[in-house]
Design an enzyme around this catalytic site. Structure first.
Site, PDB file in Angstrom:
ATOM      1  N   TYR A 183       0.839  -1.203   0.000  1.00  0.00           N
ATOM      2  CA  TYR A 183       0.000   0.000   0.000  1.00  0.00           C
ATOM      3  C   TYR A 183       0.877   1.257   0.000  1.00  0.00           C
ATOM      4  CZ  TYR A 183      -3.797   3.191   1.164  1.00  0.00           C
ATOM      5  OH  TYR A 183      -4.698   4.231   1.143  1.00  0.00           O
ATOM      6  N   SER A 238      -6.236   1.281  -4.554  1.00  0.00           N
ATOM      7  CA  SER A 238      -6.382   2.663  -4.139  1.00  0.00           C
ATOM      8  C   SER A 238      -5.014   3.361  -4.194  1.00  0.00           C
ATOM      9  CB  SER A 238      -7.028   2.728  -2.751  1.00  0.00           C
ATOM     10  OG  SER A 238      -7.525   4.009  -2.470  1.00  0.00           O
ATOM     11  N   ASP A 294     -17.538   4.112  -8.056  1.00  0.00           N
ATOM     12  CA  ASP A 294     -16.493   4.485  -7.092  1.00  0.00           C
ATOM     13  C   ASP A 294     -16.425   6.003  -7.000  1.00  0.00           C
ATOM     14  OD1 ASP A 294     -14.276   4.891  -5.533  1.00  0.00           O
ATOM     15  OD2 ASP A 294     -13.012   3.444  -6.578  1.00  0.00           O
ATOM     16  N   HIS A 343     -15.833   1.697  -4.197  1.00  0.00           N
ATOM     17  CA  HIS A 343     -14.402   1.602  -3.924  1.00  0.00           C
ATOM     18  C   HIS A 343     -14.026   0.276  -3.258  1.00  0.00           C
ATOM     19  CE1 HIS A 343     -10.486   3.440  -3.798  1.00  0.00           C
ATOM     20  NE2 HIS A 343     -10.365   3.248  -2.505  1.00  0.00           N
TER      21      HIS A 343
END
Length: 719
Positions: A484, A564, A648, A683
């Protein structure tokens, strides 16, 4: 739209079978696939005198027929490709089987009853059950009954202190825009017309008379992508119309913030208001609800640090914060005497990151040591009580509840162990197993190890790698590298049924704790922000190089994955090092770094990213790595499956649309560049189980096919 033909070739080989006799140069013929030839416009933006072409600007218009037709064309190509993968049925059977078991969350107390979320296996949404003192259960709220296809999800369930009323939020199709429904607990009756157009909100009750919530004014134009940047806090009194709700904070110019939230503490005397303009740091104000004035008492006057209400000790507020403590501490604050010089450390900062929770009149301090949990118990004065014994190395969560509870629940998990729930007697410290996991995944057949590797600038990075005990580390094993790297978010060892499916099919799953996260405190986060963002990409690239050099896998068997901000990570390394891995899986990614801040609440991410408008230097830095702007004509990119969703409204799908179009335009070679666009989904939060199964079936099938895998391990197959 015009379509062109692209031939696909695939490597031959068997997943996890050590096929050293096969050469990576050997290829298997495959049917050609179609790709969409996307119209290129002539839009140009100018930043600090520099002209930047944006040929796919028209794809940002989510209300246009042309965009809708483009989505249909892209999905048609992707569906045809995925449907033709021979191993797809076996992959789907494995994913579905490992999700199909009864899953239950830790119980929580409201009024005189316990409540628990449970999913029987393949239910699209988990059901909330009410548990009486005698152990009997009744269905309290079943989100599966809210829609025929499971795309209406429930979140933010909040009970009054006496348990007589409950409010909860509903989302349609994964949208961040939600409604709030209020029910009487005893009768189940809905008490009033639901509140609408609520976004990024908690629900904080004041007694039983009403609650505080937050939202934005509804934007003009597209609800999906229009900018929202002035969050407002309201008080809703039960039985009155939403139009009569009291605006508590956010109307005045000096109160304009992108994120506003509230908590009630001090035995309902104090309202704490958090106000922020980015995802890191917040101002913190207190309003004395017994006072006749609207005066706000300032605790945090700026946004240099984070702080939130942990618990109340009488009318003293216990605040968890990293203010002057980058790795976290707990302080006691008297709202009537709130100057920082009067704060008292309850749990001081230590050498490792602290996450504090409260319940049963105690504080439970979870310390993160190289992403692994260690938990200590303190009383509300900060006196150490005991260490909490955990069953293994992994992640412990929970440890929260009402002050009057006499039992605390927590869960424990890691990449091999599905969550088990434990019951803790906070007075004696006795811990008992409350509920073992019913997952069919046999974690005993797998091993997890933590390694440390060196990034480009010499920084030492931890990585947790999980794989079958029988796996030969000869470089042939298909591997997914996931990370991430942003927003102070720590990626902890947690069980996932979809990751378990990858492991059971013979794969390796590797997760580095790269910079930008919160694993080592604020400094670790800052080292991956703004003009240090390249550190994040370098850390990830170094992780891939380590896996190859150490013999876990090889380039042809390596996939990179992230969602993301992690989708940005994958997009960036795909454009920077397309030679390093075989498959790229950017999910719901932030991919246009020059324009991300113009959509929805994206401007709040500027703490991590900076914006192209703030300075020439920041513009040049963002332009230097923005995935949409850094594909190179004539480059052979890895096989790429971009995933996003039409609804999203967090990271708008235009990011993924533009990246897919640009990659398809610049790419040469035989690997597919595809985009999978889910309908009636957002999302990620609240995604129905059947959509999760379909999504990971497609992702894993695509990944394995492009690694040359023609057969996968299934349950009961020989090792």
């Amino acid at each position: 739209m015009k379509k062109t033909t692209l031939c696909l070739v695939a490597l031959s080989g068997l997943l996890g079978c050590g096929d050293n006799t096969s050469s990576d140069a050997q290829i298997a013929a495959s049917a050609p696939i179609n790709t969409v030839d996307t119209r290129r416009g002539n839009h140009v933006d100018t930043y600090f005198g520099v002209e930047v072409a944006d040929p796919y600007r028209w794809l940002e218009d989510d209300l246009s027929d042309e965009t809708s037709n483009w989505i249909g064309d892209q999905n048609s190509v992707t569906r045809d490709y995925l449907a033709d993968i021979a191993i797809r049925d076996d992959v789907k059977a494995t994913v579905a089987r490992l999700i199909n078991y009864e899953r239950e969350g830790a119980p929580f107390v409201a009024g005189d009853a316990r409540y628990v979320y449970r999913n029987s296996g393949l239910q699209n949404q988990s059901i909330l059950y009410r548990v009486a003192d005698d152990g009997s259960e009744t269905v309290f709220l079943d989100p599966n009954s809210f829609s025929d296809d499971g795309t209406v999800s429930m979140s933010g369930v909040s009970f009054t202190d006496d348990g007589s009323r409950v409010a909860y939020q509903l989302s349609v199709g994964g949208s961040d825009w939600r409604s709030i429904v209020v029910r009487d607990v005893a009768s189940g009756q809905i008490l009033e017309t639901p509140l609408n157009d609520v976004k990024f909100s908690g629900i904080s009750w004041l007694g039983s008379e009403g609650f505080f919530y937050s939202s934005y004014d509804k934007p003009e134009g597209s609800e999906l992508s229009a900018k929202t940047d002035q969050h407002k806090l309201y008080f809703h009194r039960i039985g009155t119309a939403q139009s009569q709700d009291e605006l508590v904070f956010g109307e005045l110019a000096e109160q304009k913030h992108r994120y506003v939230g509230a908590d009630v503490g001090g035995d309902d005397r104090y309202l704490l208001i958090s106000a922020a303009n980015s995802t890191s740091g917040n101002k913190l104000f207190v309003k004395d609800l017994r006072s006749d004035t609207n005066e706000l008492i300032t605790l945090f006057a700026d946004e240099r640090a984070d702080g939130y209400l942990l618990e109340s000790d009488g009318e003293t507020l216990l605040i968890s914060t990293n203010h002057n403590a980058p790795k976290g501490r707990v302080v006691a604050v008297d709202p009537q005497n709130p100057k920082e010089t009067n704060w008292r450390d309850i749990i001081p900062e230590s050498e490792v990151v602290l996450t504090a929770r409260a319940g049963a009149g105690f504080i439970f301090a979870e310390y993160m040591i190289d992403a692994i949990s260690q938990v200590k118990q303190f009383d509300l004065k900060g006196q150490f009580v005991r260490d909490i014994e955990l069953p293994d190395f992994g992640t412990a969560s929970g440890f929260s509840g009402k002050k009057e509870q006499d039992t605390i629940y927590f869960s424990f998990t890691n990449y091999r162990i599905a969550p088990a729930i434990f019951e803790l007697d906070p007075e004696s410290g006795d811990t008992t197993l409350y509920r073992a996991s019913k997952s069919p995944f046999d974690g005993n057949r797998y091993k997890t190890e933590q390694v440390f590797y060196t990034s480009k600038d010499g920084t030492r990075i931890p990585m947790i790698i999980t794989y079958g005990k029988d796996t030969e580390l000869d470089g042939t094993t298909p591997t997914i590298l996931y990370a991430y790297g942003g927003f102070n978010i720590s990626i902890r060892p947690r069980f996932s049924s979809t990751v378990a499916a990858w492991l059971e099919m013979g794969g390796i799953y590797a997760v580095p704790n790269i910079r930008g996260g919160g694993e080592y405190g604020k400094a670790w986060h800052i080292a991956g922000t703004k003009r240090q963002k390249q550190n994040v990409f370098d850390d990830f690239i170094a992780a891939a190089e380590f896996l190859i050099e150490a013999g876990y896998t090889r380039k042809e068997r390596l996939a990179v994955s992230g969602r993301s901000n992690g989708g940005l990570l994958v997009g960036a390394v795909t454009t920077q090092r397309p030679d390093l891995f075989q498959v790229s899986l950017p999910g719901v990614g932030v991919l246009d770094m020059l324009r991300y801040h113009t959509f929805t609440a994206g401007a709040g991410w500027a703490y991590d990213y900076g914006t192209a408008d703030e300075s020439k230097e920041m513009f040049e830095y963002l332009l230097g790595y923005s995935p949409v702007h850094n594909t190179t004509p004539g480059t052979a990119y890895p096989a790429t499956l971009i995933t996003t969703a039409e609804r999203d409204d967090r990271v708008v799908p235009a990011h993924s649309f533009k990246f897919a179009a640009q990659m398809q335009y610049d790419h040469v070679g035989d690997t597919p560049i595809l985009i999978r666009i889910d309908s009636n989904a957002g999302h990620g939060a609240g995604t129905p189980t059947d959509k999760i199964i379909d999504q990971y079936t497609d992702i894993y099938s695509f990944t394995l096919k492009n690694m040359g895998v023609e057969k996968v391990k299934t349950s009961g197959s020989a090792l």
